[in-house]
Motif scaffolding. Structure first.
Motif, PDB file in Angstrom:
ATOM      1  N   LEU A 206      12.961  15.799   4.709  1.00  0.00           N
ATOM      2  CA  LEU A 206      14.072  15.045   5.294  1.00  0.00           C
ATOM      3  C   LEU A 206      14.947  15.903   6.190  1.00  0.00           C
ATOM      4  CD1 LEU A 206      15.109  13.089   2.082  1.00  0.00           C
ATOM      5  CD2 LEU A 206      13.497  12.397   3.862  1.00  0.00           C
TER       6      LEU A 206
ATOM      7  N   GLN B  87      20.033   9.247   9.314  1.00  0.00           N
ATOM      8  CA  GLN B  87      18.788   8.966   8.609  1.00  0.00           C
ATOM      9  C   GLN B  87      19.007   7.903   7.527  1.00  0.00           C
ATOM     10  OE1 GLN B  87      14.830  11.336   7.260  1.00  0.00           O
ATOM     11  NE2 GLN B  87      16.699  12.505   7.418  1.00  0.00           N
TER      12      GLN B  87
ATOM     13  N   LEU C 156      17.012   6.201   4.352  1.00  0.00           N
ATOM     14  CA  LEU C 156      15.893   6.356   3.430  1.00  0.00           C
ATOM     15  C   LEU C 156      15.830   5.120   2.550  1.00  0.00           C
ATOM     16  CD1 LEU C 156      16.722   9.982   2.205  1.00  0.00           C
ATOM     17  CD2 LEU C 156      15.432   9.311   4.243  1.00  0.00           C
TER      18      LEU C 156
ATOM     19  N   GLN D 145      16.958   7.743  12.008  1.00  0.00           N
ATOM     20  CA  GLN D 145      15.547   7.836  11.646  1.00  0.00           C
ATOM     21  C   GLN D 145      15.334   7.054  10.349  1.00  0.00           C
ATOM     22  OE1 GLN D 145      12.579   9.471  12.921  1.00  0.00           O
ATOM     23  NE2 GLN D 145      11.822   8.121  11.323  1.00  0.00           N
TER      24      GLN D 145
ATOM     25  N   THR E 209      12.986   6.278   7.124  1.00  0.00           N
ATOM     26  CA  THR E 209      11.934   6.904   6.327  1.00  0.00           C
ATOM     27  C   THR E 209      11.759   6.139   5.027  1.00  0.00           C
ATOM     28  OG1 THR E 209      12.437   9.089   7.231  1.00  0.00           O
ATOM     29  CG2 THR E 209      11.176   9.021   5.181  1.00  0.00           C
TER      30      THR E 209
ATOM     31  N   SER F  41       6.328  10.300   1.436  1.00  0.00           N
ATOM     32  CA  SER F  41       7.283   9.808   2.429  1.00  0.00           C
ATOM     33  C   SER F  41       6.551   9.429   3.701  1.00  0.00           C
ATOM     34  CB  SER F  41       8.350  10.865   2.732  1.00  0.00           C
ATOM     35  OG  SER F  41       7.763  11.972   3.388  1.00  0.00           O
TER      36      SER F  41
ATOM     37  N   SER G  61       7.946   8.587   7.788  1.00  0.00           N
ATOM     38  CA  SER G  61       8.935   8.245   8.805  1.00  0.00           C
ATOM     39  C   SER G  61       8.332   7.232   9.762  1.00  0.00           C
ATOM     40  CB  SER G  61       9.387   9.498   9.561  1.00  0.00           C
ATOM     41  OG  SER G  61      10.088  10.368   8.698  1.00  0.00           O
TER      42      SER G  61
END
Length: 1017
Positions: A587, A671, A673, A695, A697, A711, A713
């Motif tokens: 990450l 980001q 998640l 981003q 993910t 993970s 992305s």
């Protein structure tokens, strides 16, 4: 010659199109066509008129054209509608065309004898037999043979199945060597079966390995020309036979072949019942997205199709043209040639990719070679993988080895940041900022106090606290002292907390007096923070010089158990460390990042959200998932955070608020998640649209693999068709295995089995279950390597990315919470009024997954049990997140023919709740009536009574956020969500709204009040 050949097509119109159409192609144009495609490509470019749809009402049903490609190079194009011809007819047509051409070219009359019957005669004869006793016997045979059969084959597709079937298709051709053909013929001869039977058995094994389905139906086209008079008819006599194969019990190929022989003999002996008649009689459930009864087909030609025909002075050969259609999802055709086999896989392009079909053809070749080599092998052990594919699955996609510093464990990494930057903020809590130095000092004091109480290596420490910096300090102090951290959720039922403490053998419990009182009797020593605070604060603040072995247990997390009791997962320091370091690397988490900890502390993902910031020098914002449902709390999270992790349902709420708020309020967010549950592709798209600069993910990982192990992305322009698992993170492998432990090929569902450095020690006090779920990794070079079998099903895409396709057991996830349905069922069966029950999830409204319990009362009087009583009974035994949204009473549970509960036949819950204890009292005041309208819209029900409970009507905490938003819009007041949880009936909430409205009006000027009243406020 052509018209004469079609003499048996009685009275049907025949159209000859452009009999002298000439096509002039330059040598360059001809060279642009590969030899095998030259004519077919030329035809595709020039014969649109031949390919247009037939008009069945007006005809013509036959079209013919002649193309001249060169002076001595012509193509005769023949297009016949399938209702008047079949493959056998094509062979008849070609044979007679050669005879007639030579006769007419020499000026001789047709040498063909008159046909004994015409196609129309056959049709009349068949119609008469439909009413005969013979047909009734055939119908009875097929009804018995197909009784209880699954009329759907769950073949893994590459693209979502369209709601209405189309037949857009393509073909893949592959040649198998003659040695393979010879080997199969010899095997068939030894076993006393036909090649059709041998190949059909092999095809069924392939389907079984692709689908995990043991009861398989395959459609087999058959010429149905069992009488001599029909052999030379040009017409549609084809019939479809349904061959049903039972692959249960893992038989050997030789055993399966004997079964296939009996199946084929029986089917061929009853081949005259038209398939259409069978469909009418069986009445399968109408599904416009697929063929009825069988969706896959098999065709075997044991004679080579004519490759050349000798006319008078001419030599002709076939041109195989892909007509761009497929009548079945998949049709496997195998034709003998002088070189071996020509294998054709015809498939629907809306369902499958060409890559999949090419792999399938290769898998079939490997399977056939293995059958020849060892026909006594079990069908589950016959290989499918080529050496190249096996090497890729075993090694290439699991090259994740990464060297992280192993001299420091998680507490050491935290201490190093506290030493370097003691004034930097570690925790954000309400309006407080707790520095690294202060948090480390408090954790050290906790650790020393725990040591004074006997806490050391592997000593269990229960932490029963609400979310706060004290909880974080207690967690860190437990790890520093060498103890094992066990989170205890204050919201859990008394019985569950007592079981967890007893099962874990908790020695010390850190808690508050108010929370401690809700526990059953136990033997643990108590650290009451209210009375022990002074003693703890007298302890030293310096770091402990304690060496912790990486193989020591760090924490225990209890998860739902299928037997009715939760089970504790033991995770060691080395596993925790690898997950945190791998997560930080994947990450790119930095010291200036801030991540909120939203997950409940009773769930392991809370450690991921909390500890990754603390080992990197970043900040963690403490805010519970329930708190963040409030708009004000969510706005703070969006404003402070640079990285957010949330389960899909909570992420939807957050990005919805992000859209409502100004973009600058989440400008730092880089980001997003999302994980903890299957992530719908549409949610990924919504996340990109809501915060395009972030981003996105997807994370995946069970508790048994230390929180996160994979993970992926997702780029903004990437179009997802599936729910992602991703790629394994550092020092992790994820193998997809079938039920027998074999590696599954790309594109086939297998169980996700996790290996590597993050796999937990096992289940506490459950040696047998640990041995069952944590098995040796037979594909690793390390003899000590283990695999955790998750029960999740996944599938490799061609680039090695794994997608999630479902579960192999009864475990589900609802709003990110892992639930074993068996635990709910066991708890309900403890009620004396319940005889049978089954729990499952339903998604009657897209995106709204609900937990439903279906019940059969022990006595007729038991069906009068009300929802309030059942919820109260269950709430004393399971956590709130495991409470069903609805309880549905049935006279009996519907069963499938094999005696299992037919879950598809269970009715949707009636959300009107006639079983509620309270009598219906209609809402009266304007506030009550307007609020009732909001409830009915959100809950999907027709009416709401004054004393109905929002949660008993099927509401939940996430739906409550939409309710709060509607209240804000309609009544123009802001209510905290806690008011809804504390006042869940319509009457109570209406009173709270009216009180808030009055308070707001008291703060307004007379002019503002008058304006509001005029506006309907």
């Amino acid at each position: 010659a052509f018209r004469t050949t079609l003499q048996s097509v009685d009275g049907l119109p025949v159209q000859v199109i452009a009999p002298e159409l000439k096509l002039t192609l330059t040598p360059i144009a001809l060279q642009s066509f590969p030899e095998a495609e030259r004519y077919a490509e030329a035809l595709r470019l020039t014969t649109e008129d031949f390919a247009r749809p037939f008009d069945l009402a007006r005809g013509p049903l036959v079209r013919v054209g002649l193309l001249q490609l060169a002076e001595d190079d012509h193509v005769l194009y023949v297009n016949m509608h399938h209702t008047i011809t079949d493959r056998w007819s094509g062979a008849v047509f070609e044979k007679e065309l050669v005879i007639l051409y030579q006769a007419f070219a020499m000026g001789q009359p047709s040498p063909l004898p008159e046909l004994p019957i015409q196609f129309a005669d056959y049709a009349v004869w068949q119609r008469e037999r439909m009413n005969s006793e013979i047909y009734q016997k055939e119908l009875a045979y097929w009804k018995k043979k197909l009784s209880g059969a699954p009329f759907i084959i769950d073949f893994p597709t590459d693209y979502p199945r369209p709601p209405i079937q189309n037949f857009n298709g393509e073909r893949v051709y592959v040649n198998y060597a003659k040695s393979l053909l010879d080997g199969l013929k010899e095997l068939s001869r030894r076993e006393g079966v036909t090649m059709f039977m041998t190949l059909m058995a092999a095809y069924n094994i392939l389907l079984y390995r692709y689908t995990r389905q043991e009861d398989i139906l395959v459609s087999a086209p058959i010429g149905n020309r069992i009488r001599p008079e029909t052999e030379n008819i040009v017409g549609y006599l084809l019939n479809l036979l349904i061959l049903r194969t039972d692959l249960s019990g893992n038989p050997t190929f030789r055993e399966l072949l004997k079964q296939e022989q009996e199946i084929c003999i029986g089917a061929f002996a009853h081949q005259e019942l038209p398939f259409g008649k069978l469909v009418q009689e069986l009445k399968p459930k109408q599904d416009p997205s697929r063929n009825p009864i069988a969706q896959v087909a098999f065709l075997y030609l044991d004679f080579p199709e004519t490759t050349s025909m000798e006319f008078l002075g001419l030599t002709a050969r076939h041109i195989d043209i892909d007509n761009g259609a497929s009548r079945f999802d998949i049709t496997l055709s195998m034709t003998e040639t002088s070189e071996g086999f020509t294998v054709c896989l015809e498939y629907i392009t809306d369902l499958f990719s060409r890559d999949r079909m090419e792999r399938m053809a290769k898998h079939l070749e490997v399977l056939l070679e293995a059958i020849i080599a060892n026909p006594d092998a079990r069908i589950s052990q016959l290989p499918l993988l080529s050496r190249e594919e096996e090497r890729q699955l075993r090694d290439e996609w699991h090259d994740t080895a990464t060297t992280f510093p192993q001299t420091s464990l998680m507490p050491d990494l935290f201490e190093s940041h506290a030493e370097r930057q003691p004034e930097a903020t570690a925790l954000l809590w309400e309006d407080e900022r707790i520095s690294y130095g202060a948090l480390n000092h408090r954790a050290n004091q906790f650790a020393r106090h725990l040591q004074s109480l006997g806490v050391g290596t592997e000593v269990k420490v229960g932490v029963l606290l609400e979310r706060s910096p004290e909880l974080v300090a207690a967690l860190l102090g437990t790890l520093k002292a060498g103890g094992v951290y066990l989170p205890l959720d204050p919201q859990y039922p008394r019985e569950r907390l007592g079981f967890m403490m007893e099962d874990a053998g908790v020695s010390v419990l850190i808690t508050h007096a108010g929370l401690y009182e809700q526990l059953p009797p136990h033997q643990a020593g108590i650290v009451d923070l209210e009375t022990s605070r002074g003693r703890i604060e007298q302890e030293g603040i310096e770091n402990l010089k304690l060496r912790i072995d990486p193989e020591q247990a760090a924490y225990i997390i209890y998860t739902s158990g299928s037997t009715g009791r939760p089970k504790g997962v033991v995770v060691e320091h080395r596993q925790l460390l690898n997950t945190l370091q791998a997560g930080q690397a994947a990450l790119n988490f930095m010291s200036d990042d801030c991540m909120p900890c939203l997950a409940p502390f009773s769930f392991d993902i809370s450690l991921f959200e909390l500890l990754i910031p603390l080992i990197t020098g970043g900040r963690c914002l403490l805010a519970s998932g329930r708190e963040v449902l409030d708009a004000s709390a969510a706005s703070k999270v969006l404003k402070e955070a640079t990285v957010i992790h949330a389960v899909p349902s909570l992420m939807r709420r957050l990005i919805g608020l992000a859209v409502e708020n100004r973009a600058e309020q989440h400008a730092r967010l880089r980001q997003l998640l999302v994980g903890g549950d299957a992530v719908p592709p549409e949610l990924i798209e919504e996340m990109h649209q809501a915060i395009p600069s972030a981003q996105v993910t997807v994370l995946y990982g069970p508790t048994e693999a230390a929180m996160v192990c994979a993970s992926s992305s997702v780029a903004r322009e990437q179009k997802l068709l599936h729910q992602l698992v991703g790629r394994p993170m550092s020092n992790t492998v994820i193998r997809l295995l079938d039920q027998q432990g074999n590696l599954v090929p790309v594109g086939i569902d297998g169980e996700l089995c996790i290996g590597g450095a993050s796999v937990a020690r096992g289940y506490l006090n459950r040696l047998e279950l640990t041995a069952q779920k944590f098995a040796p990794d037979p594909f690793s070079k390390d003899a000590s390597a283990r695999l955790y079998r998750t029960g999740d099903l996944g599938r490799y895409l061609s680039d090695g990315t794994i997608i999630f396709t479902g579960r192999s057991d009864e475990q589900v996830k609802v709003r990110g919470f892992r639930i074993e349905l068996g635990e709910i069922e066991s708890a309900l069966k403890e009620h004396e009024g319940i005889r049978e029950c089954i729990a499952l999830t339903r998604e009657d409204t897209p995106g709204d997954k609900r937990l439903i319990a279906y019940l059969v009362a022990a006595t007729p009087e038991g069906s009068t049990l009300n929802t309030s009583e059942l919820r109260g009974f269950l709430k004393a035994r399971v956590p709130e997140y495991m409470l069903p949204s609805a309880f549905v009473f049935l006279e009996q549970l519907p069963l499938t023919p094999n005696g299992k509960v037919d879950k598809k036949a269970l009715p949707a819950p009636d959300l009107e709740r006639p079983e509620l204890e309270t009598a219906f009292v209609p809402p009266e005041t304007p506030t009550e009536q307007r609020l009732a309208v909001i409830w009915t819209g959100l809950l999907g029900i027709n009416r709401v009574g004054l004393f109905d409970n929002y949660f008993e009507l099927g509401g939940d905490s996430l739906l409550a956020t939409r309710l709060a938003s509607q209240i804000r819009k309609v009544f123009e007041v802001e209510l905290p969500l806690k008011d809804l949880f504390q006042h869940p009936t319509l009457a109570e909430l209406s009173a709270i709204i009216e009180e808030a409205v009055m308070t707001q009006m008291e703060e307004m000027s007379d002019e503002e009040v008058e304006e509001s009243l005029q506006g309907g406020f």
